[in-house]
Write an enzyme that holds these catalytic residues in place. Structure first.
Site, PDB file in Angstrom:
ATOM      1  N   GLY A  56       0.789  -1.226   0.000  1.00 46.45           N
ATOM      2  CA  GLY A  56       0.000   0.000   0.000  1.00 46.45           C
ATOM      3  C   GLY A  56       0.820   1.274   0.000  1.00 46.45           C
ATOM      4  O   GLY A  56       0.261   2.365  -0.044  1.00 46.45           O
ATOM      5  N   HIS A  57       2.142   1.189   0.025  1.00 44.56           N
ATOM      6  CA  HIS A  57       2.990   2.398   0.136  1.00 44.56           C
ATOM      7  C   HIS A  57       4.088   2.369  -0.901  1.00 44.56           C
ATOM      8  O   HIS A  57       5.231   2.073  -0.559  1.00 44.56           O
ATOM      9  CB  HIS A  57       3.590   2.481   1.532  1.00 44.56           C
ATOM     10  CG  HIS A  57       4.116   3.826   1.890  1.00 44.56           C
ATOM     11  ND1 HIS A  57       5.398   4.245   1.617  1.00 44.56           N
ATOM     12  CD2 HIS A  57       3.524   4.857   2.520  1.00 44.56           C
ATOM     13  CE1 HIS A  57       5.577   5.466   2.082  1.00 44.56           C
ATOM     14  NE2 HIS A  57       4.456   5.857   2.633  1.00 44.56           N
ATOM     15  N   PHE A  58       3.956   2.618  -2.022  1.00 43.40           N
ATOM     16  CA  PHE A  58       2.771   2.838  -2.851  1.00 43.40           C
ATOM     17  C   PHE A  58       2.836   1.807  -3.954  1.00 43.40           C
ATOM     18  O   PHE A  58       3.925   1.562  -4.465  1.00 43.40           O
ATOM     19  CB  PHE A  58       2.786   4.259  -3.425  1.00 43.40           C
ATOM     20  CG  PHE A  58       2.811   5.323  -2.358  1.00 43.40           C
ATOM     21  CD1 PHE A  58       1.632   5.688  -1.720  1.00 43.40           C
ATOM     22  CD2 PHE A  58       3.990   5.926  -1.968  1.00 43.40           C
ATOM     23  CE1 PHE A  58       1.642   6.676  -0.743  1.00 43.40           C
ATOM     24  CE2 PHE A  58       4.003   6.905  -0.989  1.00 43.40           C
ATOM     25  CZ  PHE A  58       2.835   7.280  -0.369  1.00 43.40           C
ATOM     26  N   LEU A  63       7.842   2.936  -1.842  1.00 44.62           N
ATOM     27  CA  LEU A  63       8.816   3.673  -1.037  1.00 44.62           C
ATOM     28  C   LEU A  63       8.753   3.148   0.385  1.00 44.62           C
ATOM     29  O   LEU A  63       7.665   2.925   0.919  1.00 44.62           O
ATOM     30  CB  LEU A  63       8.488   5.170  -1.013  1.00 44.62           C
ATOM     31  CG  LEU A  63       8.518   5.926  -2.328  1.00 44.62           C
ATOM     32  CD1 LEU A  63       7.992   7.347  -2.123  1.00 44.62           C
ATOM     33  CD2 LEU A  63       9.931   5.971  -2.880  1.00 44.62           C
TER      34      LEU A  63
END
Length: 151
Positions: A56-58, A63
């Site tokens: 989810g990041h990203f 990152l």
């Protein structure tokens, strides 16, 4: 901070697990390559796409979250303060940060080299370390981290 010139493993992941309470997915130190107990430590965190935060990041541009970089530095700092001689038994917990700055993104495939040095220890309960994380010699993150002993 001084640059480590050795690539030898000083502490393996199994030995680190014996010193720190963190476990997957929150164990963020893969190996220690330099360690002066109670004084300083240099450790490696290999950043891989398989880590859960990258879902989810990203998804389109993964990152490493800054808070996880700081946590990895705190775990290396924890290796220093937990190895101080003549300390009461208990758990050192991350208690604060000062002056943390992020200088470059950290992405899957990077290897963080984390260096920490003890700055102070007060009343055998409160520690402060200077920490920096680099990738390929470039500073990614730096700051001061505080720890507190809980009984």
């Amino acid at each position: 901070m001084t640059e480590s010139t050795t690539s030898d493993v000083v502490l393996t992941s199994e030995q680190i697990a014996g010193l720190l309470p963190h476990r997957y997915p929150f164990a963020l130190v893969d190996r220690v390559i330099a360690h002066d107990p109670g004084v300083s430590a240099t450790a490696i965190k290999n950043v891989t796409m398989n880590e859960p935060q990258f879902q989810g990041h990203f998804p389109e541009r993964p990152l490493m979250p800054g808070v996880l970089i700081v946590e990895a530095m705190a775990q290396v700092g924890g290796l220093i303060v937990t190895q101080m001689p003549d300390l009461p038994k208990g758990l050192f917990v991350f208690a604060g940060i000062d002056g943390v700055r992020f200088r470059r993104p950290v992405v899957p495939g990077d290897q963080l080299v984390i260096r920490c040095e003890l700055l102070s220890l007060k009343r055998k309960r409160f520690g402060k370390v200077k920490a920096e994380a680099t990738v390929d010699g470039d500073l990614a993150c730096s700051g001061e981290l505080m720890f507190s002993l809980v009984d």
